[in-house]
Design a protein around this motif. Structure first.
Motif, PDB file in Angstrom:
ATOM      1  N   LEU A 230       0.854  -1.182   0.000  1.00 34.12           N
ATOM      2  CA  LEU A 230       0.000   0.000   0.000  1.00 34.12           C
ATOM      3  C   LEU A 230       0.897   1.241   0.000  1.00 34.12           C
ATOM      4  O   LEU A 230       1.653   1.476   0.938  1.00 34.12           O
ATOM      5  CB  LEU A 230      -0.902   0.001   1.237  1.00 34.12           C
ATOM      6  N   GLU A 231       0.788   2.010  -1.081  1.00 34.45           N
ATOM      7  CA  GLU A 231       1.633   3.198  -1.223  1.00 34.45           C
ATOM      8  C   GLU A 231       1.072   4.390  -0.461  1.00 34.45           C
ATOM      9  O   GLU A 231       1.799   5.145   0.187  1.00 34.45           O
ATOM     10  CB  GLU A 231       1.805   3.556  -2.701  1.00 34.45           C
ATOM     11  N   SER A 232      -0.260   4.558  -0.543  1.00 32.71           N
ATOM     12  CA  SER A 232      -0.895   5.674   0.160  1.00 32.71           C
ATOM     13  C   SER A 232      -2.384   5.386   0.319  1.00 32.71           C
ATOM     14  O   SER A 232      -2.953   4.553  -0.382  1.00 32.71           O
ATOM     15  CB  SER A 232      -0.699   6.981  -0.603  1.00 32.71           C
ATOM     16  N   GLY A 233      -3.030   6.124   1.248  1.00 31.83           N
ATOM     17  CA  GLY A 233      -4.468   6.001   1.440  1.00 31.83           C
ATOM     18  C   GLY A 233      -4.863   4.678   2.059  1.00 31.83           C
ATOM     19  O   GLY A 233      -4.046   3.807   2.328  1.00 31.83           O
ATOM     20  N   LEU A 234      -6.178   4.570   2.282  1.00 28.21           N
ATOM     21  CA  LEU A 234      -6.750   3.345   2.811  1.00 28.21           C
ATOM     22  C   LEU A 234      -8.075   3.067   2.132  1.00 28.21           C
ATOM     23  O   LEU A 234      -8.727   3.992   1.629  1.00 28.21           O
ATOM     24  CB  LEU A 234      -6.975   3.450   4.325  1.00 28.21           C
ATOM     25  N   GLY A 235      -8.492   1.833   2.136  1.00 31.18           N
ATOM     26  CA  GLY A 235      -9.794   1.467   1.591  1.00 31.18           C
ATOM     27  C   GLY A 235      -9.972   1.891   0.148  1.00 31.18           C
ATOM     28  O   GLY A 235      -9.078   1.705  -0.687  1.00 31.18           O
ATOM     29  N   ASP A 236     -11.142   2.488  -0.141  1.00 30.55           N
ATOM     30  CA  ASP A 236     -11.458   2.874  -1.513  1.00 30.55           C
ATOM     31  C   ASP A 236     -10.570   3.995  -2.042  1.00 30.55           C
ATOM     32  O   ASP A 236     -10.570   4.285  -3.243  1.00 30.55           O
ATOM     33  CB  ASP A 236     -12.928   3.315  -1.606  1.00 30.55           C
TER      34      ASP A 236
END
Length: 267
Positions: free
Chosen positions: A81-87
């Protein structure tokens, strides 16, 4: 993989790995997911869901991906996961072609489980299959086949003729039995097979196998014809047969002159 915009961008080398040009694969997640073997795709999607939820820092899976020619290639997938979460998450990943490695592993596994001379199961995998039968409560019948005076073949002719004989016997067993049967070489000239039949049906089958062996026109490396005979011990497990080895030893007793209850000797 930009989940927020439903875009998955592929490197041209990634596409070439599967036989496609850069223009032939659109930047959509299903362009890749639809090429995964379904069982592998289900497992990988579950891993990726955990990744984008922040439950795991890295995904590493071995999957099968369909090539343009229709075949499946083995690939090692690594994703983070590079950035953000979920959608709103953005995932980066690599796909490494490990087909040659996996095929080598499969060949090695096959060689470890199968007799190098005859190609049928070795004794340990054969016994493991009997373990599975006992656990399934579908006992069937175990048959052990012992070639009569096999040592004389090596003495009369040569070791290569003896090897040819064993290969031919394995072939006869496979030809005479249905696909559900389990066939193995237990030791030397001792063969075993399991059939999903009761004792009476198994004895009838064994008589057919016995005739096929007796009627086979064996030919030595020097061109001399000879015949073979075999004796068979046939029986199901008893209450004390908790494991495949117990069952095997019980039926083997019949060949040593000690006939257990429920075991038949066919000469």
């Amino acid at each position: 993989w930009d989940l927020g915009n439903a875009v998955m961008r592929f490197d041209p080398a990634f596409k070439a790995q599967l036989g496609y040009t850069d223009e032939e694969v659109p930047d959509e997640p299903e362009s890749w997911f639809n090429r995964l073997l379904p069982a592998d795709g289900t497992r990988l999607r579950a891993e990726l869901r955990s990744l984008v939820k922040g439950k795991t820092p890295l995904v590493q899976e071995e999957v099968r991906v369909q090539h343009r020619d229709g075949s499946y290639k083995w690939a090692r997938i690594t994703a983070a996961l590079e950035s953000g979460l979920g959608d709103k998450g953005v995932v980066t990943g690599t796909q490494e072609d490990i087909t040659a490695v996996k095929l080598a592993e499969l060949r090695l596994s096959y060689m470890e489980q199968h007799d190098a001379l005859t190609g049928i199961l070795n004794v340990d995998p054969f016994v493991a299959q009997l373990d599975e039968v006992l656990r399934s409560d579908n006992d069937g019948t175990l048959v052990i086949c012992d070639l009569v005076d096999f040592r004389e073949i090596n003495k009369r002719f040569d070791r290569l003729t003896g090897d040819d004989t064993l290969i031919a016997i394995a072939g006869i067993l496979e030809d005479q039995l249905d696909e559900a049967a389990v066939v193995g070489r237990l030791a030397g000239d001792l063969f075993g097979f399991w059939v999903a039949s009761d004792l009476d049906a198994a004895v009838e089958l064994v008589n057919g196998v016995k005739t096929a062996i007796a009627e086979e026109p064996f030919v030595s490396r020097s061109g001399v014809e000879y015949t073979m005979q075999a004796v068979f011990a046939v029986g199901g497990p008893d209450d004390a047969s908790r494991f495949g080895r117990d069952w095997l030893d019980r039926v083997l007793c019949a060949l040593k002159g000690d006939l257990p209850p429920g075991v038949v000797l066919v000469r």
